[in-house]
Enzyme design. Structure first.
Site, mmCIF file in Angstrom:
data_model
loop_
_atom_site.group_PDB
_atom_site.id
_atom_site.type_symbol
_atom_site.label_atom_id
_atom_site.label_comp_id
_atom_site.label_asym_id
_atom_site.label_seq_id
_atom_site.Cartn_x
_atom_site.Cartn_y
_atom_site.Cartn_z
ATOM 1 N N ASP A 1 -9.040 -4.440 -6.184
ATOM 2 C CA ASP A 1 -8.672 -3.565 -5.063
ATOM 3 C C ASP A 1 -9.660 -2.406 -4.946
ATOM 4 O O ASP A 1 -9.736 -1.561 -5.833
ATOM 5 C CB ASP A 1 -7.253 -3.026 -5.287
ATOM 6 C CG ASP A 1 -6.705 -2.264 -4.089
ATOM 7 O OD1 ASP A 1 -7.493 -1.961 -3.170
ATOM 8 O OD2 ASP A 1 -5.494 -1.991 -4.069
ATOM 9 N N HIS B 1 -7.486 -5.329 -1.725
ATOM 10 C CA HIS B 1 -6.274 -4.623 -1.299
ATOM 11 C C HIS B 1 -5.333 -5.570 -0.550
ATOM 12 O O HIS B 1 -4.118 -5.494 -0.678
ATOM 13 C CB HIS B 1 -6.654 -3.436 -0.417
ATOM 14 C CG HIS B 1 -5.529 -2.496 -0.170
ATOM 15 N ND1 HIS B 1 -4.875 -1.825 -1.179
ATOM 16 C CD2 HIS B 1 -4.918 -2.087 0.984
ATOM 17 C CE1 HIS B 1 -3.929 -1.056 -0.680
ATOM 18 N NE2 HIS B 1 -3.929 -1.204 0.641
ATOM 19 N N SER C 1 0.838 -1.197 0.000
ATOM 20 C CA SER C 1 0.000 0.000 0.000
ATOM 21 C C SER C 1 0.875 1.251 0.000
ATOM 22 O O SER C 1 1.637 1.470 -0.936
ATOM 23 C CB SER C 1 -0.959 -0.050 1.196
ATOM 24 O OG SER C 1 -1.969 0.924 1.075
#
Length: 819
Positions: free
Chosen positions: A743, A777, A670
């Site tokens: 995501d 994610h 991330s």
């Protein structure tokens, strides 16, 4: 031959891969890495209010690819299962439940449940029942377990709807019944879209500013709107403990509902049209009402308009009434906030929020309860003499908590705590709760003056958890107990009023966390659980907390892990760093240590730890603080501070003789992936990088990201300087990128990785892009996790553990694993 030498010997047999991996489809890493995916971790737990029952939930962390591939709809920021009217991406799922009696140690298994996953477990306030949801392919039903009879039963034949509220049921505080949201449309024909229903999708702005983050899975068409209404619609119902069901009012789009402490009223939030294609359902127009148990409206509290024009800023809020809640220490009194600054904290006003209250029978005008100088964060309720009110602001990250008398909330407030919310050293801890006579959850207050607090106890020596007793009358705190080395022990629950007997979770570097009863009066420790070590092959891993300084004197820290059997006399090792930048407004706070050297060494499949098995040292979470002093914002000097932090981390490893400076890799997930690309572009500290689920072009998140409040048009230079996409030509080291194709995270569109890869490929850089089907994610399917471990293992083998790279085509083609 010890374990470390064997590991090195195996590495020496490794044959270089060609520039483009020959393998296609899903792959499996080496056995020691693959075993981590299936390792059985300690269960999740819940303790009953009376402290007598400990529920243990066997975690279902990994799912099949088929489960992720099931049909799902993406509506208004939600991913839902259209077959069983449930959220399709709920992480807290379990496969089995055990109930343990705390005093006797007797264990009971909840048996004879239907095939499915277990979620949303909740003890009744009186501790006599455990409710939970069993989610199956076609429905999700409410179940009830009686701790006295040891029997479980399905409570209602009608399935639940958890589309808008992930927890679709609530206990009455008196434990006599449950209010649930039923899936009233589950047996109705599903909506069908066809070409005759297709119309142009038109949106028009009004000229009013309406900044919004880059949300995903939003509504996109009138048919989406119709589906949102169909799947979101639920029917509230009153369900007795013998299964009798009575509907409450009409069906609606219930975003939330909660029960008054006297068990007679329901506070409901119902979503209204018009909907939005720019923001998720949480910002849709909402009506707040108080209902009686038969569904009649007792009071309409507010009609919130569509919240698509909230001012820019992380402490900005809706205009009008918001943040409705029951006052936990009273039978039926609603509290809510209302901004006095048009929702914008940058507006200079004496008070940014007013709090109002309305009590049963809800016939009078609301009363002003309190004035709040900064942005209202919440109230923790104790009794009619003690509560704790918290406010905050983002500009300097300050948070304050006051002791108030709820009868005179604006008078004689006592400042309990004031600090940066990043300041771990001055965190006073969390209050301990209990059930009051109504069955509501309130602050445990002993003798009308003492409050107990438990916390991590962050300090220069690392986290040292504690139990404190705070005296409301003298505004002073006394330490009752603190964890002792070489253990890391945290208070879970109090078992008496004197703070002498409590349940803890205790662990060490080599011992898995387990539950204990600690008795200070008898100086006795009784073990409640005995969970096995989940990673026996990694028992010899060595752990050390390193402290070092950046070139601007900001103190940093990180945790070093060395492979089993390694001895420093054997020379430096290849190193894998795994990090994540954080923003601060204070150098001293940025320098704080937030880990314990005595915590259990979790290996896991998620981060860098598996590669200890490859003879690689791991430097986990080396701090990468981005500090903005006074009027400067942290990101004004993002690149300089990021590279300086990385340089300091490399230097401490090299100076200790642990690392070869030419064999260090950097990795992150991330915002950590964003960090990786920046470090490869703006330094030559690392041999290679691994970036997962990242964002690389900040112009695609133009209304802010992470802690950046300014929009792109206010800070174009900052956005450009921070975006590694704008500097891709400077990246001279190989980079592996991995991203879930589904995501939904705000800002990390899958397109971010696709465009970054295209840039690197076009520039002739060494790169590999792996797009994981059905993954979000974070990654959950067993096949995906094994493949990610394999990708990272192969990449490190090729680019970190070897001294030369084969000649040939530099760009490694993007790959999407196939089943």
């Amino acid at each position: 031959m010890n374990a470390f030498r064997l590991c090195i010997a195996l590495l020496c047999t490794f044959i270089l891969l060609p520039s483009s991996y020959a393998e296609q489809g899903y792959q499996t890493p080496s056995a020691e890495l693959a075993a981590l995916v299936d390792a059985k971790l300690a269960p999740r737990s819940a303790l009953s209010s009376n402290g007598q029952w400990l529920a243990l939930f066997e975690r279902k962390r990994v799912v099949s690819l088929d489960e992720l591939a099931k049909s799902e709809l993406k509506l208004a920021g939600i991913k839902l299962n259209p077959v069983n009217f449930s959220r399709s991406r709920v992480s807290a799922k379990y496969s089995a439940i055990q109930i343990k009696h705390v005093e006797t140690g007797t264990v009971f298994n909840i048996n004879n449940l239907p095939d499915g996953i277990i979620r949303s477990p909740r003890f009744s306030p009186d501790s006599q029942y455990l409710a939970f949801v069993v989610e199956q392919k076609k429905s999700a039903n409410l179940w009830l377990y009686n701790v006295n009879t040891k029997q479980a039963q399905q409570l209602s034949p009608t399935p639940l709807n958890s589309v808008l509220s992930a927890n679709p049921y609530k206990w009455l505080p008196d434990s006599s019944a449950i209010i649930a949201n039923l899936a009233v449309n589950i047996n109705k024909p599903k909506l069908i879209n066809n070409s005759q229903n297709v119309v142009p999708v038109i949106q028009q702005s009004t000229g009013e500013k309406a900044p919004a983050r880059t949300y995903q899975n939003l509504l996109t068409s009138p048919f989406d709107e119709a589906q949102f209404k169909f799947y979101g619609q639920g029917q509230l119902a009153f369900i007795t403990l013998d299964g009798n069901t009575q509907q409450i009012g009409r069906a609606g789009l219930y975003k939330s509902f909660s029960i008054s402490p006297d068990s007679n009223n329901i506070l409901v939030a119902t979503i209204n049209e018009p909907f939005s294609y720019q923001v998720p359902y949480s910002r849709f127009a909402t009506t707040w009402q108080v209902l009686g148990m038969r569904g009649h409206v007792l009071a309409q509290l507010a009609k919130q308009p569509l919240g698509d024009n909230i001012p820019q800023g992380y402490d900005s809020v809706r205009t009008g009434a918001r943040k409705f809640e029951w006052r936990a220490d009273k039978g039926a009194e609603v509290i809510w906030a209302q901004a006095q600054d048009n929702g914008d904290m940058k507006t200079d006003v004496p008070y940014h929020d007013y709090l109002y209250s309305l009590r049963a029978p809800f016939k009078r005008e609301p009363k002003l309860f309190a004035k709040v100088e900064r942005r209202y964060a919440g109230i923790e309720w104790g009794n009619d003499q003690v509560a704790m009110l918290t406010d905050w602001r983002f500009s300097d990250r300050q948070v304050r908590t006051f002791i108030i008398n709820p009868r005179y909330a604006d008078k004689n407030r006592i400042l309990f705590s004031e600090r940066s919310y990043n300041d771990a050293y001055n965190n006073p801890g969390d209050v301990i709760y209990e059930r009051n006579d109504l069955g509501a959850n309130v602050i445990k207050i002993v003798g009308d003056r003492y409050i107990y607090l438990r916390g991590n106890g962050a300090s220069e020596k690392g986290n040292i958890p504690f139990l404190d007793r705070y005296d409301v009358k003298t505004n002073s705190t006394k330490r009752v107990w603190q964890s002792q080395a070489p253990y890391y022990e945290r208070v879970r629950a109090l078992l008496d009023d004197d703070g002498e007997r409590f349940i803890t979770i205790r662990e060490s570097k080599t011992e898995q966390p387990n539950f204990f009863i600690r008795d200070l009066d008898d100086d006795n420790l009784t073990q409640l659980t005995n969970f096995e070590h989940p990673y026996p092959a990694f028992k010899g891993v060595k752990k050390e907390l390193l402290r070092y300084k950046r070139n601007d004197d900001v103190e940093l820290s990180g945790t070093l892990y060395l492979p089993p059997g390694y001895d420093k006399t054997q020379g430096p090792l290849p190193v894998l760093m795994w990090a994540y930048p954080l923003e601060y407004k204070d150098k001293a706070v940025a320098s704080q240590v937030r880990e314990s050297p005595y915590e259990f060494t979790y290996i896991g499949y998620w981060g860098p730890m598996p590669y200890l098995a490859k003879g690689i040292a791991v430097f986990d979470d080396p701090k990468m603080p981005i500090v903005g002093i006074d009027e400067a914002q942290p990101n004004d000097n993002f690149r300089t501070q990021l590279v300086a932090s990385a340089q300091a981390a490399v230097d401490v490893l090299v100076n200790k003789g642990i690392a070869d400076k030419n064999k260090i890799a950097i990795a992150g997930h991330s915002y950590g992936a964003f960090m990786v690309a920046n470090l490869l572009a703006h330094s030559d500290l690392f041999k290679t990088g691994i970036a997962r689920s990242g964002a690389y072009n900040r112009t695609l998140t133009p209304f802010g990201f992470q802690g950046e409040e300014r929009d792109f048009w206010q800070a174009q230079d900052v956005y450009a300087n921070m975006s590694p996409f704008f500097h891709a030509e400077k990246i001279n080291e190989p980079m592996l990128m991995i991203h879930g194709q589904e995501d939904p995270n705000s800002g990390t569109f899958p397109m971010q990785s696709e465009r970054m890869y295209a840039a690197l490929k076009g520039l002739g850089k060494e790169a590999r892009l792996v797009m994981l089907p059905y993954e979000a994610h974070g990654y959950r399917a067993r096949k995906s996790l094994l493949h990610v471990l394999w990708e990272q293992e192969q990449w490190l083998n090729k680019y970190l553990l070897t001294d030369e790279v084969q000649a040939g085509t530099k760009v490694i083609e993007a790959e999407t694993p196939v089943n």
